[in-house]
Write a protein that holds these residues in place. Structure first.
Motif, PDB file in Angstrom:
ATOM      1  N   LEU A  46      52.399  54.136   1.033  1.00 23.64           N
ATOM      2  CA  LEU A  46      51.565  55.351   0.892  1.00 23.64           C
ATOM      3  C   LEU A  46      50.251  55.476   1.783  1.00 23.64           C
ATOM      4  O   LEU A  46      50.184  55.587   3.086  1.00 23.64           O
ATOM      5  CB  LEU A  46      51.426  56.475  -0.529  1.00 23.64           C
ATOM      6  CG  LEU A  46      52.378  56.718  -0.574  1.00 23.64           C
ATOM      7  CD1 LEU A  46      52.064  57.812  -1.675  1.00 23.64           C
ATOM      8  CD2 LEU A  46      53.132  57.623   0.049  1.00 23.64           C
ATOM      9  N   VAL A  72      50.548  56.472   6.625  1.00 21.02           N
ATOM     10  CA  VAL A  72      49.522  57.645   6.838  1.00 21.02           C
ATOM     11  C   VAL A  72      48.594  57.554   6.872  1.00 21.02           C
ATOM     12  O   VAL A  72      47.726  57.048   6.185  1.00 21.02           O
ATOM     13  CB  VAL A  72      50.336  58.491   5.259  1.00 21.02           C
ATOM     14  CG1 VAL A  72      49.591  60.132   5.487  1.00 21.02           C
ATOM     15  CG2 VAL A  72      51.402  58.745   4.511  1.00 21.02           C
ATOM     16  N   LEU A 100      52.029  59.922  10.975  1.00 19.06           N
ATOM     17  CA  LEU A 100      53.593  58.844   9.728  1.00 19.06           C
ATOM     18  C   LEU A 100      54.457  57.765  10.335  1.00 19.06           C
ATOM     19  O   LEU A 100      55.345  57.674  11.039  1.00 19.06           O
ATOM     20  CB  LEU A 100      54.299  60.007   8.855  1.00 19.06           C
ATOM     21  CG  LEU A 100      53.425  61.388   8.251  1.00 19.06           C
ATOM     22  CD1 LEU A 100      54.277  62.705   8.353  1.00 19.06           C
ATOM     23  CD2 LEU A 100      52.951  60.934   7.439  1.00 19.06           C
ATOM     24  N   LEU A 147      52.203  64.737   2.417  1.00 17.81           N
ATOM     25  CA  LEU A 147      51.348  63.951   2.805  1.00 17.81           C
ATOM     26  C   LEU A 147      49.864  64.496   3.612  1.00 17.81           C
ATOM     27  O   LEU A 147      48.909  63.885   4.221  1.00 17.81           O
ATOM     28  CB  LEU A 147      51.727  62.742   3.399  1.00 17.81           C
ATOM     29  CG  LEU A 147      52.769  61.844   2.100  1.00 17.81           C
ATOM     30  CD1 LEU A 147      53.380  61.046   2.423  1.00 17.81           C
ATOM     31  CD2 LEU A 147      51.680  61.548   0.965  1.00 17.81           C
ATOM     32  N   SER A 148      50.784  64.929   4.852  1.00 19.53           N
ATOM     33  CA  SER A 148      49.720  66.012   5.601  1.00 19.53           C
ATOM     34  C   SER A 148      48.774  67.047   5.392  1.00 19.53           C
ATOM     35  O   SER A 148      47.511  66.683   5.615  1.00 19.53           O
ATOM     36  CB  SER A 148      50.296  66.072   6.658  1.00 19.53           C
ATOM     37  OG  SER A 148      51.000  65.347   7.566  1.00 19.53           O
ATOM     38  N   PRO A 156      44.922  63.636   4.237  1.00 16.65           N
ATOM     39  CA  PRO A 156      44.704  61.833   4.789  1.00 16.65           C
ATOM     40  C   PRO A 156      43.785  61.490   4.936  1.00 16.65           C
ATOM     41  O   PRO A 156      43.122  61.527   5.377  1.00 16.65           O
ATOM     42  CB  PRO A 156      46.625  61.072   4.933  1.00 16.65           C
ATOM     43  CG  PRO A 156      46.662  62.280   6.037  1.00 16.65           C
ATOM     44  CD  PRO A 156      45.855  63.640   5.117  1.00 16.65           C
ATOM     45  N   ILE A 210      45.463  58.434   2.289  1.00 16.86           N
ATOM     46  CA  ILE A 210      46.072  58.790   0.715  1.00 16.86           C
ATOM     47  C   ILE A 210      44.858  57.446   0.173  1.00 16.86           C
ATOM     48  O   ILE A 210      45.780  56.571   0.384  1.00 16.86           O
ATOM     49  CB  ILE A 210      47.688  58.518   0.484  1.00 16.86           C
ATOM     50  CG1 ILE A 210      47.976  59.909   1.516  1.00 16.86           C
ATOM     51  CG2 ILE A 210      47.806  59.079  -0.821  1.00 16.86           C
ATOM     52  CD1 ILE A 210      47.395  61.464   1.830  1.00 16.86           C
ATOM     53  N   GLN A 224      46.296  63.366  -4.275  1.00 15.52           N
ATOM     54  CA  GLN A 224      46.763  63.397  -3.663  1.00 15.52           C
ATOM     55  C   GLN A 224      48.248  63.114  -3.534  1.00 15.52           C
ATOM     56  O   GLN A 224      48.726  63.619  -2.222  1.00 15.52           O
ATOM     57  CB  GLN A 224      45.930  61.977  -2.071  1.00 15.52           C
ATOM     58  CG  GLN A 224      44.443  63.027  -1.839  1.00 15.52           C
ATOM     59  CD  GLN A 224      44.011  61.644  -0.451  1.00 15.52           C
ATOM     60  OE1 GLN A 224      43.681  60.656  -1.734  1.00 15.52           O
ATOM     61  NE2 GLN A 224      43.972  62.173   0.530  1.00 15.52           N
ATOM     62  N   VAL A 225      48.303  61.649  -3.919  1.00 16.23           N
ATOM     63  CA  VAL A 225      49.928  61.213  -4.209  1.00 16.23           C
ATOM     64  C   VAL A 225      50.653  63.038  -4.708  1.00 16.23           C
ATOM     65  O   VAL A 225      51.994  63.147  -3.992  1.00 16.23           O
ATOM     66  CB  VAL A 225      50.444  60.791  -5.384  1.00 16.23           C
ATOM     67  CG1 VAL A 225      51.654  60.989  -5.584  1.00 16.23           C
ATOM     68  CG2 VAL A 225      48.993  58.855  -4.654  1.00 16.23           C
ATOM     69  N   ALA A 283      50.528  65.730  -2.605  1.00 12.10           N
ATOM     70  CA  ALA A 283      51.994  65.319  -1.503  1.00 12.10           C
ATOM     71  C   ALA A 283      53.059  65.788  -2.118  1.00 12.10           C
ATOM     72  O   ALA A 283      54.752  66.331  -1.632  1.00 12.10           O
ATOM     73  CB  ALA A 283      52.103  64.136  -0.838  1.00 12.10           C
ATOM     74  N   ARG A 284      53.654  65.395  -3.565  1.00  7.79           N
ATOM     75  CA  ARG A 284      55.254  64.974  -4.426  1.00  7.79           C
ATOM     76  C   ARG A 284      55.140  66.580  -4.640  1.00  7.79           C
ATOM     77  O   ARG A 284      56.532  66.824  -4.207  1.00  7.79           O
ATOM     78  CB  ARG A 284      55.406  64.425  -5.255  1.00  7.79           C
ATOM     79  CG  ARG A 284      55.296  62.822  -4.934  1.00  7.79           C
ATOM     80  CD  ARG A 284      55.429  62.343  -5.766  1.00  7.79           C
ATOM     81  NE  ARG A 284      55.585  62.328  -6.399  1.00  7.79           N
ATOM     82  CZ  ARG A 284      56.873  61.875  -7.270  1.00  7.79           C
ATOM     83  NH1 ARG A 284      57.075  61.032  -6.107  1.00  7.79           N
ATOM     84  NH2 ARG A 284      57.589  61.576  -8.349  1.00  7.79           N
TER      85      ARG A 284
END
Length: 369
Positions: free
Chosen positions: A223, A227, A240, A272-273, A277, A279, A284-285, A288-289
């Motif tokens: 990641l 990213v 990406l 993720l955007s 980022p 990341i 942040q992770v 994104a998920r």
């Protein structure tokens, strides 16, 4: 000994690690093997030998296992452990000599150990032949695919190795090493999206080992490395590289025609955007998920991605309100300070206990055999 090759027998038969002892003559007549726990007193000695191996006391383990093998020459559990001990002592030829008379009777795990011992002894062609024959005999023997893949990878035949690991995943989805090795190869070949998927499955199947924690660190690095914020036309933009270019023209094709890896990059990449980022934090992770799974719930993506076992499992976990806790566990080895901060929040301990209960009662691959 090749990394990750010394194994114990799975699923209740026993565990695995090998001892060394006297050399058994190749003329030994192979008796019919019985894979059953020996009588109580001998079972206690077998456990003691395994414990000695775990401690690294291979000489003492060899003595115990050699005596047990003399008493129980037809016990497959003792045979497996003794062969494994020879290999741990870097005496693969002794393991080969011990197992060779029984090759026609060996279960998948012990047959994989035999093939790996051949490879460790420098008899690579014989090892490949033995492992391929084992796969023909035990089509669902996931460890045989893993050992063959390791042999091919060590020989520089990485494309073949990756194909074998993926075949092993299809044959037996519960065999963790196939995901581990496939994820590692994919990451090194710049297929970060696929590596994230396989890496997460591996973490679920083998959650508490050192190599599992190393996988979490590798996933975080994917990641961080794939990213990035760039500048296009004087404006910041997110670049990406979680997946290679699609094999079809993404502008011309429908989403259903795109490889699953590219669809994953598109959907997870959107999350993720939005996570501002580069990341560098667990928050942040998780953001994104969350965005990625929300898109899947809205019907975005492809049937192949939405129906993938890990995806279905993630959606159920999210619906149970456990995604944040899970994400903090999944990536915790790579973000120790973030985890400490999260663990200090009110209710964090109760959330973790709830997650542990959920994971124990909702395995990714329910046992059906």
């Amino acid at each position: 000994m090749r990394c990750g090759r010394a194994r114990r027998l799975p699923r209740g038969l026993w565990w695995s690690k090998p001892p060394a002892g006297q050399r058994f003559p190749s003329s030994t007549i192979a008796r019919p093997l019985r894979f059953e726990v020996p009588p109580t007193e001998q079972a206690d000695r077998l456990r003691a030998a395994v414990h000695k191996m775990d401690e690294g006391s291979l000489g003492e383990a060899t003595r115990l296992l050699t005596a047990l093998h003399e008493e129980l020459p037809d016990n497959g559990l003792v045979l497996h452990e003794l062969a494994l001990c020879y290999r741990l002592r870097k005496q693969p030829e002794k393991a080969i000599e011990l197992l060779e008379p029984y090759v026609a009777q060996l279960p998948a795990d012990t047959l994989a150990a035999y093939g790996s011992a051949l490879d460790e002894a420098g008899r690579t062609a014989e090892a490949e032949k033995a492992l391929r024959a084992g796969i023909q005999k035990h089509r669902d023997g996931g460890i045989l695919y893993s050992e063959l893949g390791t042999l091919l990878s060590n020989a520089g035949r990485t494309d073949e190795a990756l194909e074998i690991y993926q075949q092993g995943i299809s044959a037996d989805p519960r065999t963790a090493p196939n995901y581990l090795h496939a994820a590692t190869l994919l990451a090194s070949a710049h297929h970060g999206g696929a590596a994230l998927i396989y890496g997460e499955v591996f973490r679920l199947l083998e959650p508490a080992t050192d190599r599992s924690r190393e996988m979490a660190v590798m996933m975080a690095k994917i990641l961080q490395d794939n990213v990035k914020v760039t500048t296009e036309d004087g404006k910041p933009a997110v670049r990406l590289t979680l997946a290679p270019p699609p094999v079809v023209d993404a502008k011309e094709a429908s989403a259903a025609e795109l490889p699953m890896e590219n669809v994953f990059e598109m959907l997870f990449g959107a999350g993720l955007s939005l996570a501002n980022p580069p990341i560098h934090s667990l928050e942040q992770v998780h953001q994104a998920r969350s965005t990625y799974l929300a898109a899947l719930r809205e019907g975005k993506g492809t049937p192949a991605l939405r129906e993938y076992p890990l995806t279905r499992w993630q959606l159920a976990l999210d619906a149970a309100g456990l995604l944040e806790t899970y994400d903090y566990w999944l990536y915790s080895p790579a973000y120790e300070e973030d985890v400490k901060e999260w663990a200090s929040r009110p209710g964090a301990k109760q959330k973790l206990e709830k997650l542990i209960d959920y994971l124990s009662t909702h395995p990714l691959f329910p046992e059906t055999r």
